[in-house]
Design an enzyme around this catalytic site. Structure first.
Site, PDB file in Angstrom:
ATOM      1  N   GLY A  46       0.825  -1.193   0.000  1.00  0.00           N
ATOM      2  CA  GLY A  46       0.000   0.000   0.000  1.00  0.00           C
ATOM      3  C   GLY A  46       0.862   1.246   0.000  1.00  0.00           C
ATOM      4  O   GLY A  46       2.030   1.195   0.406  1.00  0.00           O
ATOM      5  N   GLN A  51       2.899   9.991   1.299  1.00  0.00           N
ATOM      6  CA  GLN A  51       4.196   9.310   1.287  1.00  0.00           C
ATOM      7  C   GLN A  51       5.034   9.701   0.076  1.00  0.00           C
ATOM      8  O   GLN A  51       6.243   9.466   0.062  1.00  0.00           O
ATOM      9  CB  GLN A  51       4.016   7.784   1.304  1.00  0.00           C
ATOM     10  N   CYS A  88       6.185  -0.205   7.018  1.00  0.00           N
ATOM     11  CA  CYS A  88       5.753   0.949   6.229  1.00  0.00           C
ATOM     12  C   CYS A  88       6.904   1.372   5.339  1.00  0.00           C
ATOM     13  O   CYS A  88       8.055   1.424   5.799  1.00  0.00           O
ATOM     14  CB  CYS A  88       5.362   2.083   7.173  1.00  0.00           C
ATOM     15  N   LEU A  89       6.602   1.694   4.091  1.00  0.00           N
ATOM     16  CA  LEU A  89       7.657   2.125   3.168  1.00  0.00           C
ATOM     17  C   LEU A  89       8.319   3.421   3.642  1.00  0.00           C
ATOM     18  O   LEU A  89       9.442   3.720   3.252  1.00  0.00           O
ATOM     19  CB  LEU A  89       7.094   2.294   1.755  1.00  0.00           C
ATOM     20  N   HIS A 130      -4.058   1.042   7.875  1.00  0.00           N
ATOM     21  CA  HIS A 130      -2.715   1.623   7.856  1.00  0.00           C
ATOM     22  C   HIS A 130      -2.649   2.801   6.870  1.00  0.00           C
ATOM     23  O   HIS A 130      -2.161   3.889   7.210  1.00  0.00           O
ATOM     24  CB  HIS A 130      -1.705   0.537   7.459  1.00  0.00           C
ATOM     25  N   GLU A 131      -3.159   2.583   5.659  1.00  0.00           N
ATOM     26  CA  GLU A 131      -3.060   3.632   4.634  1.00  0.00           C
ATOM     27  C   GLU A 131      -3.955   4.819   4.978  1.00  0.00           C
ATOM     28  O   GLU A 131      -3.561   5.968   4.756  1.00  0.00           O
ATOM     29  CB  GLU A 131      -3.411   3.075   3.250  1.00  0.00           C
ATOM     30  N   HIS A 134      -2.415   7.277   7.271  1.00  0.00           N
ATOM     31  CA  HIS A 134      -1.485   8.219   6.630  1.00  0.00           C
ATOM     32  C   HIS A 134      -2.190   9.513   6.220  1.00  0.00           C
ATOM     33  O   HIS A 134      -1.593  10.582   6.256  1.00  0.00           O
ATOM     34  CB  HIS A 134      -0.888   7.602   5.357  1.00  0.00           C
TER      35      HIS A 134
END
Ligand code: ZN
Length: 158
Positions: A46, A51, A88-89, A130-131, A134
């Site tokens: 995701g 991000q 997480c990226l 999670h997304e 953000h």
């Protein structure tokens, strides 16, 4: 294919509340395509627009069943609980244990601004939560139970 730079923890974009998308234009479509490319290139499941430095309410997710585009998403319903490892990226090479709902029902718009509802369990439910966090400036590290760990090489990142 165009890749965007993934912002990492400490970048102020990751702590901002993102704005609703009012219309999808060519720029938005390019952004969505780039986000999907960037997510795949980074082996993530995701990616949220902040991000890549864009403060808009857009996320892309792929838990292995093809890309899901969520514009202006809202969670309608959650139930149950799952506790597991998350990454997480924007927090490279780290992982932590986070408890999330095991079921999520959400409403969003697709890349053509058509409204739809989606239900997910397990990894998809986790990824949606999670997304969407953000988009309100939150990172999973705020929710980690115990310590952040070094992620081993093969682990899935979100
Ligand atoms: Zn993330």
């Amino acid at each position: 294919m165009a890749l965007r730079n993934i912002r990492t923890m400490g970048d102020e974009c990751l702590n901002k509340v993102c704005k609703e998308v009012k219309e999808i234009n060519d720029r938005t479509r390019t952004l969505i395509e780039d986000m999907i490319d960037t997510m795949y290139e980074a082996n993530g499941v995701g990616l949220a627009a902040p991000q890549v430095g864009i403060l808009k309410r857009i996320v892309v997710i792929d838990v292995g069943e093809g890309p899901i585009v969520m514009v202006n998403p809202t969670i309608l319903e959650t139930s149950g609980e799952q506790t597991g490892q998350e990454g997480c990226l924007s927090v490279p090479n780290k992982a932590g244990i986070v408890t999330r709902p095991n079921y999520v029902k959400a409403r969003a718009f697709n890349e053509n601004m058509e409204e739809y509802e989606i239900e997910g369990t397990e990894l998809l439910a986790r990824a949606i939560c999670h997304e969407l966090d953000h988009l309100d400036g939150h990172l999973y590290v705020e929710k980690v139970e115990g310590e952040l760990m070094e992620a081993t090489y093969d682990e899935d990142e979100e």
